[in-house]
Design a protein around this motif. Sequence first.
Motif, PDB file in Angstrom:
ATOM      1  N   UNK A 193       0.969  -1.131   0.112  1.00 15.82           N
ATOM      2  CA  UNK A 193       0.132   0.007  -0.106  1.00 15.82           C
ATOM      3  C   UNK A 193       0.911   1.082  -0.007  1.00 15.82           C
ATOM      4  N   UNK A 194       1.820   1.195   0.729  1.00 12.10           N
ATOM      5  CA  UNK A 194       2.984   2.497   0.782  1.00 12.10           C
ATOM      6  C   UNK A 194       3.516   2.772  -0.436  1.00 12.10           C
ATOM      7  N   UNK A 195       3.929   1.568  -1.166  1.00 10.76           N
ATOM      8  CA  UNK A 195       4.644   1.612  -2.554  1.00 10.76           C
ATOM      9  C   UNK A 195       3.625   2.041  -3.719  1.00 10.76           C
ATOM     10  N   UNK A 196       2.304   1.774  -3.308  1.00 10.20           N
ATOM     11  CA  UNK A 196       1.502   2.083  -4.276  1.00 10.20           C
ATOM     12  C   UNK A 196       0.986   3.649  -4.109  1.00 10.20           C
ATOM     13  N   UNK A 197       0.920   3.964  -3.115  1.00 12.53           N
ATOM     14  CA  UNK A 197       0.693   5.557  -2.688  1.00 12.53           C
ATOM     15  C   UNK A 197       2.027   6.511  -3.172  1.00 12.53           C
ATOM     16  N   UNK A 198       2.947   5.830  -3.260  1.00  5.60           N
ATOM     17  CA  UNK A 198       4.319   6.769  -3.603  1.00  5.60           C
ATOM     18  C   UNK A 198       4.588   6.827  -4.996  1.00  5.60           C
ATOM     19  N   UNK A 199       3.947   5.712  -5.718  1.00  5.84           N
ATOM     20  CA  UNK A 199       3.710   5.562  -7.142  1.00  5.84           C
ATOM     21  C   UNK A 199       2.734   6.463  -7.492  1.00  5.84           C
ATOM     22  N   UNK A 200       1.411   6.447  -6.912  1.00  5.25           N
ATOM     23  CA  UNK A 200       0.530   7.422  -7.205  1.00  5.25           C
ATOM     24  C   UNK A 200       1.046   8.989  -7.192  1.00  5.25           C
ATOM     25  N   UNK A 201       1.535   9.313  -5.913  1.00  5.29           N
ATOM     26  CA  UNK A 201       2.285  10.519  -5.710  1.00  5.29           C
ATOM     27  C   UNK A 201       3.176  11.131  -6.878  1.00  5.29           C
ATOM     28  N   UNK A 202       3.872  10.056  -7.317  1.00 10.69           N
ATOM     29  CA  UNK A 202       4.811  10.427  -8.286  1.00 10.69           C
ATOM     30  C   UNK A 202       4.194  10.714  -9.735  1.00 10.69           C
ATOM     31  N   UNK A 203       3.218   9.729  -9.837  1.00  6.81           N
ATOM     32  CA  UNK A 203       2.667   9.987 -11.118  1.00  6.81           C
ATOM     33  C   UNK A 203       1.623  11.293 -11.240  1.00  6.81           C
ATOM     34  N   UNK A 204       1.050  11.873 -10.121  1.00  3.13           N
ATOM     35  CA  UNK A 204       0.561  13.067 -10.040  1.00  3.13           C
ATOM     36  C   UNK A 204       1.604  14.199 -10.095  1.00  3.13           C
ATOM     37  N   UNK A 205       2.785  14.090  -9.792  1.00  5.49           N
ATOM     38  CA  UNK A 205       3.792  15.132  -9.651  1.00  5.49           C
ATOM     39  C   UNK A 205       4.220  15.218 -11.100  1.00  5.49           C
ATOM     40  N   UNK A 206       4.414  14.030 -11.554  1.00  2.43           N
ATOM     41  CA  UNK A 206       5.081  13.966 -13.009  1.00  2.43           C
ATOM     42  C   UNK A 206       3.957  14.723 -13.929  1.00  2.43           C
ATOM     43  N   UNK A 207       2.834  14.065 -13.799  1.00  4.53           N
ATOM     44  CA  UNK A 207       1.678  14.852 -14.649  1.00  4.53           C
ATOM     45  C   UNK A 207       1.791  16.307 -14.535  1.00  4.53           C
ATOM     46  N   UNK A 208       1.732  16.957 -13.234  1.00  4.04           N
ATOM     47  CA  UNK A 208       1.757  18.246 -13.128  1.00  4.04           C
ATOM     48  C   UNK A 208       2.737  19.000 -13.792  1.00  4.04           C
ATOM     49  N   UNK A 209       3.975  18.624 -13.918  1.00  4.96           N
ATOM     50  CA  UNK A 209       5.322  19.139 -14.521  1.00  4.96           C
ATOM     51  C   UNK A 209       5.043  19.029 -16.034  1.00  4.96           C
ATOM     52  N   UNK A 210       4.435  17.895 -16.335  1.00  4.36           N
ATOM     53  CA  UNK A 210       4.016  17.845 -17.838  1.00  4.36           C
ATOM     54  C   UNK A 210       3.341  18.877 -18.129  1.00  4.36           C
ATOM     55  N   UNK A 211       2.003  18.945 -17.433  1.00  5.21           N
ATOM     56  CA  UNK A 211       1.200  19.944 -17.689  1.00  5.21           C
ATOM     57  C   UNK A 211       1.730  21.431 -17.589  1.00  5.21           C
ATOM     58  N   UNK A 212       2.724  21.778 -16.764  1.00  5.02           N
ATOM     59  CA  UNK A 212       3.500  22.928 -16.866  1.00  5.02           C
ATOM     60  C   UNK A 212       4.303  23.247 -17.925  1.00  5.02           C
ATOM     61  N   UNK A 213       4.778  22.209 -18.499  1.00  2.00           N
ATOM     62  CA  UNK A 213       5.913  21.934 -19.734  1.00  2.00           C
ATOM     63  C   UNK A 213       4.856  22.625 -20.933  1.00  2.00           C
ATOM     64  N   UNK A 214       3.696  21.749 -20.853  1.00  2.00           N
ATOM     65  CA  UNK A 214       2.734  22.018 -22.091  1.00  2.00           C
ATOM     66  C   UNK A 214       2.459  23.528 -21.999  1.00  2.00           C
ATOM     67  N   UNK A 215       2.111  23.982 -20.742  1.00  2.00           N
ATOM     68  CA  UNK A 215       1.754  25.435 -20.461  1.00  2.00           C
ATOM     69  C   UNK A 215       2.714  26.366 -21.061  1.00  2.00           C
ATOM     70  N   UNK A 216       4.108  26.235 -20.636  1.00  2.00           N
ATOM     71  CA  UNK A 216       5.000  26.923 -20.892  1.00  2.00           C
ATOM     72  C   UNK A 216       5.474  26.908 -22.494  1.00  2.00           C
ATOM     73  N   UNK A 217       5.126  25.683 -23.231  1.00  2.00           N
ATOM     74  CA  UNK A 217       5.234  25.768 -24.499  1.00  2.00           C
ATOM     75  C   UNK A 217       4.116  26.536 -25.291  1.00  2.00           C
TER      76      UNK A 217
END
Length: 92
Positions: free
Chosen positions: A11-35
Amino acid sequence: MPATTAEPAEDVDEQEDREFAERLRRYLDYAVLAGLLLRALIAALQFYLNASQIISTWVNPEFRPIFHAAFNVVLLLGAALGISVQLRRLTD
């Protein structure tokens, strides 16, 4: 058997994976917005230069400063309106 409050490792690993995926998606969203913002800036600059060229081509030389001033005031007012709307959104 004593009751444990610790979560299983899966459960801890799954939670960390979800948080990482959300963070990565947010960074990608910011990169697209910057472009997109960069592209919008380039398009706005090209529009401004082309509009100035149109004024220089179609308007008599004695009226060109007046048209350029009016065009710049309209752009300035539009930018001021956009800035005020964004500031209201950020402060609410």
